[in-house]
Design a protein around this motif. Structure first.
Motif, mmCIF file in Angstrom:
data_model
loop_
_atom_site.group_PDB
_atom_site.id
_atom_site.type_symbol
_atom_site.label_atom_id
_atom_site.label_comp_id
_atom_site.label_asym_id
_atom_site.label_seq_id
_atom_site.Cartn_x
_atom_site.Cartn_y
_atom_site.Cartn_z
ATOM 1 N N ASP A 1 -41.727 -22.509 -15.655
ATOM 2 C CA ASP A 1 -42.214 -22.672 -14.282
ATOM 3 C C ASP A 1 -42.110 -21.344 -13.532
ATOM 4 O OD1 ASP A 1 -43.330 -24.118 -12.280
ATOM 5 O OD2 ASP A 1 -41.536 -25.267 -11.780
ATOM 6 N N PRO A 2 -42.953 -20.349 -13.873
ATOM 7 C CA PRO A 2 -42.770 -19.017 -13.289
ATOM 8 C C PRO A 2 -43.451 -18.784 -11.949
ATOM 9 C CG PRO A 2 -44.501 -18.938 -14.926
ATOM 10 C CD PRO A 2 -43.976 -20.353 -14.923
ATOM 11 N N ALA A 3 -44.151 -19.779 -11.411
ATOM 12 C CA ALA A 3 -44.955 -19.500 -10.213
ATOM 13 C C ALA A 3 -44.743 -20.479 -9.067
ATOM 14 C CB ALA A 3 -46.440 -19.473 -10.596
ATOM 15 N N THR A 4 -43.673 -21.257 -9.099
ATOM 16 C CA THR A 4 -43.457 -22.248 -8.044
ATOM 17 C C THR A 4 -43.146 -21.604 -6.703
ATOM 18 O OG1 THR A 4 -42.629 -23.844 -9.647
ATOM 19 C CG2 THR A 4 -42.086 -24.243 -7.359
ATOM 20 N N LEU A 5 -42.252 -20.631 -6.694
ATOM 21 C CA LEU A 5 -41.803 -19.987 -5.463
ATOM 22 C C LEU A 5 -42.412 -18.598 -5.268
ATOM 23 C CD1 LEU A 5 -38.006 -20.879 -5.844
ATOM 24 C CD2 LEU A 5 -39.726 -22.102 -4.497
ATOM 25 N N THR A 6 -43.124 -18.124 -6.258
ATOM 26 C CA THR A 6 -43.727 -16.789 -6.218
ATOM 27 C C THR A 6 -44.905 -16.769 -5.251
ATOM 28 O OG1 THR A 6 -43.022 -16.215 -8.444
ATOM 29 C CG2 THR A 6 -44.978 -15.098 -7.621
ATOM 30 N N THR A 7 -45.031 -15.679 -4.507
ATOM 31 C CA THR A 7 -46.125 -15.537 -3.542
ATOM 32 C C THR A 7 -46.815 -14.196 -3.729
ATOM 33 O OG1 THR A 7 -44.618 -14.616 -1.873
ATOM 34 C CG2 THR A 7 -45.008 -17.000 -1.804
ATOM 35 N N LEU A 8 -48.067 -14.132 -3.301
ATOM 36 C CA LEU A 8 -48.785 -12.859 -3.241
ATOM 37 C C LEU A 8 -48.355 -12.105 -1.992
ATOM 38 C CD1 LEU A 8 -52.446 -14.019 -3.991
ATOM 39 C CD2 LEU A 8 -50.866 -12.918 -5.589
ATOM 40 N N TYR A 9 -48.321 -10.794 -2.088
ATOM 41 C CA TYR A 9 -48.132 -9.999 -0.876
ATOM 42 C C TYR A 9 -49.395 -10.095 -0.020
ATOM 43 C CZ TYR A 9 -43.816 -8.017 -2.691
ATOM 44 O OH TYR A 9 -42.536 -7.865 -3.155
ATOM 45 N N PRO A 10 -49.274 -9.899 1.296
ATOM 46 C CA PRO A 10 -50.441 -10.015 2.173
ATOM 47 C C PRO A 10 -51.603 -9.123 1.736
ATOM 48 C CG PRO A 10 -48.432 -9.904 3.472
ATOM 49 C CD PRO A 10 -48.025 -9.636 2.048
ATOM 50 N N ASN A 11 -52.792 -9.698 1.778
ATOM 51 C CA ASN A 11 -54.055 -9.011 1.500
ATOM 52 C C ASN A 11 -54.258 -8.627 0.033
ATOM 53 O OD1 ASN A 11 -55.073 -9.019 4.249
ATOM 54 N ND2 ASN A 11 -53.476 -7.515 4.696
ATOM 55 N N VAL A 12 -53.387 -9.095 -0.853
ATOM 56 C CA VAL A 12 -53.577 -8.809 -2.280
ATOM 57 C C VAL A 12 -54.837 -9.492 -2.806
ATOM 58 C CG1 VAL A 12 -52.676 -9.359 -4.574
ATOM 59 C CG2 VAL A 12 -51.221 -8.224 -2.905
ATOM 60 N N ALA A 13 -54.999 -10.778 -2.517
ATOM 61 C CA ALA A 13 -56.143 -11.522 -3.063
ATOM 62 C C ALA A 13 -57.461 -10.889 -2.639
ATOM 63 C CB ALA A 13 -56.080 -12.984 -2.607
ATOM 64 N N GLU A 14 -57.556 -10.540 -1.365
ATOM 65 C CA GLU A 14 -58.790 -9.946 -0.856
ATOM 66 C C GLU A 14 -59.057 -8.581 -1.481
ATOM 67 O OE1 GLU A 14 -56.969 -12.589 2.332
ATOM 68 O OE2 GLU A 14 -56.250 -11.085 0.886
ATOM 69 N N THR A 15 -57.989 -7.815 -1.670
ATOM 70 C CA THR A 15 -58.146 -6.464 -2.207
ATOM 71 C C THR A 15 -58.530 -6.493 -3.676
ATOM 72 O OG1 THR A 15 -56.569 -5.621 -0.583
ATOM 73 C CG2 THR A 15 -56.998 -4.237 -2.502
ATOM 74 N N VAL A 16 -57.887 -7.350 -4.456
ATOM 75 C CA VAL A 16 -58.268 -7.490 -5.867
ATOM 76 C C VAL A 16 -59.720 -7.960 -5.975
ATOM 77 C CG1 VAL A 16 -57.853 -8.795 -7.990
ATOM 78 C CG2 VAL A 16 -55.928 -7.836 -6.716
ATOM 79 N N ALA A 17 -60.112 -8.920 -5.145
ATOM 80 C CA ALA A 17 -61.496 -9.405 -5.160
ATOM 81 C C ALA A 17 -62.468 -8.282 -4.808
ATOM 82 C CB ALA A 17 -61.650 -10.571 -4.181
ATOM 83 N N HIS A 18 -62.088 -7.430 -3.867
ATOM 84 C CA HIS A 18 -62.920 -6.292 -3.470
ATOM 85 C C HIS A 18 -63.151 -5.350 -4.650
ATOM 86 C CE1 HIS A 18 -64.293 -2.790 -1.160
ATOM 87 N NE2 HIS A 18 -63.356 -2.085 -1.785
ATOM 88 N N PHE A 19 -62.094 -4.977 -5.339
ATOM 89 C CA PHE A 19 -62.229 -4.065 -6.465
ATOM 90 C C PHE A 19 -63.008 -4.712 -7.614
ATOM 91 C CE2 PHE A 19 -58.087 -2.089 -4.848
ATOM 92 C CZ PHE A 19 -58.742 -1.004 -4.255
ATOM 93 N N HIS A 20 -62.767 -6.009 -7.837
ATOM 94 C CA HIS A 20 -63.481 -6.722 -8.896
ATOM 95 C C HIS A 20 -64.976 -6.768 -8.590
ATOM 96 C CE1 HIS A 20 -64.040 -9.359 -12.261
ATOM 97 N NE2 HIS A 20 -64.366 -10.392 -11.530
ATOM 98 N N ALA A 21 -65.321 -7.014 -7.328
ATOM 99 C CA ALA A 21 -66.726 -7.060 -6.925
ATOM 100 C C ALA A 21 -67.397 -5.696 -7.064
ATOM 101 C CB ALA A 21 -66.842 -7.558 -5.487
#
Length: 219
Positions: A80-100
């Motif tokens: 169960d490695p992701a129950t309490l784990t969180t992304l740092y702010p703006n990580v999701a948007e930034t990764v999506a930006h680079f992927h796009a």
């Protein structure tokens, strides 16, 4: 062609709460009291083997117990490695930006590869990364440059910028001869000014502009 490689713990994710929970479940299983979150946070960065060495030292246990305690920890953490784990702010948007943008993206972490993939999948970004190198993917671990150079080679690019948060990442990038962008919000133990770096950022929203500049410098 250029690409980006990210560290994971302390860079894209704050995994310390889940690591802490697994450490304390391990200690509870052997009848020993737990450790506080901030102490365990300071143990993260050099892989699970070193993490357990630090736990053992903090509790005054015998290093002879290392293999058995590591096995118990892996059982708890990998389940169960992701129950309490969180992304740092703006990580999701930034990764999506680079992927796009079509930039090849990779991960180079000292976390074992299986929980790394589980965590990335839990946040919906496993498919964004073309190369994933964990602490058990090669014969070496950071700060040895082999894992980072392996991640670069698997991306099939020549120019890479490494993004990380700690002295381990900084040394790894330096030994690999690659530019390094330092995230200030992670798990570093040394003062930030003492770490070799090409750029530093406090928020992932700042990273696209930094990457654009570093890519222009390496072109």
């Amino acid at each position: 062609m250029s690409g980006l490689i990210f560290d994971l713990d302390g860079t894209l994710i704050d995994s310390a709460p889940d690591v802490h929970a697994a450490v304390n479940k391990t200690l509870e299983e052997i009848g020993t009291g737990g450790l506080p979150l901030e102490q365990v946070r300071g143990f993260i960065g050099n892989g699970v083997g070193v993490l357990m060495e630090r736990v053992i030292a903090a509790k005054g246990l015998s290093q002879d117990a290392h293999a058995s305690l590591l096995s118990i920890f892996r059982r708890h953490y990998d389940a169960d490695p992701a129950t309490l784990t969180t992304l740092y702010p703006n990580v999701a948007e930034t990764v999506a930006h680079f992927h796009a943008m079509g930039l090849p993206l990779g991960i180079c972490t000292n976390k074992p590869e299986a929980p790394t993939r589980t965590i990335l999948e839990s946040f919906g970004f496993l498919g964004a990364f073309d190369s994933i190198v964990g602490g058990d993917s090669t014969s070496a671990r950071k700060p040895d440059p082999v894992p980072l150079l392996t991640a670069r080679d698997r991306l099939g690019v020549t120019d890479v910028i490494y993004i990380g948060d700690s002295e381990v990442d900084a040394e790894c990038a330096q030994r690999a001869g690659l530019p390094f962008a330092l995230f200030s919000g992670g798990y570093h133990r040394q003062p930030l000014d003492e770490l070799p770096q090409s750029a530093r950022f406090d928020d992932f929203a700042e990273l696209p502009a930094i990457i654009a500049r570093l890519l222009a410098e390496t072109a």
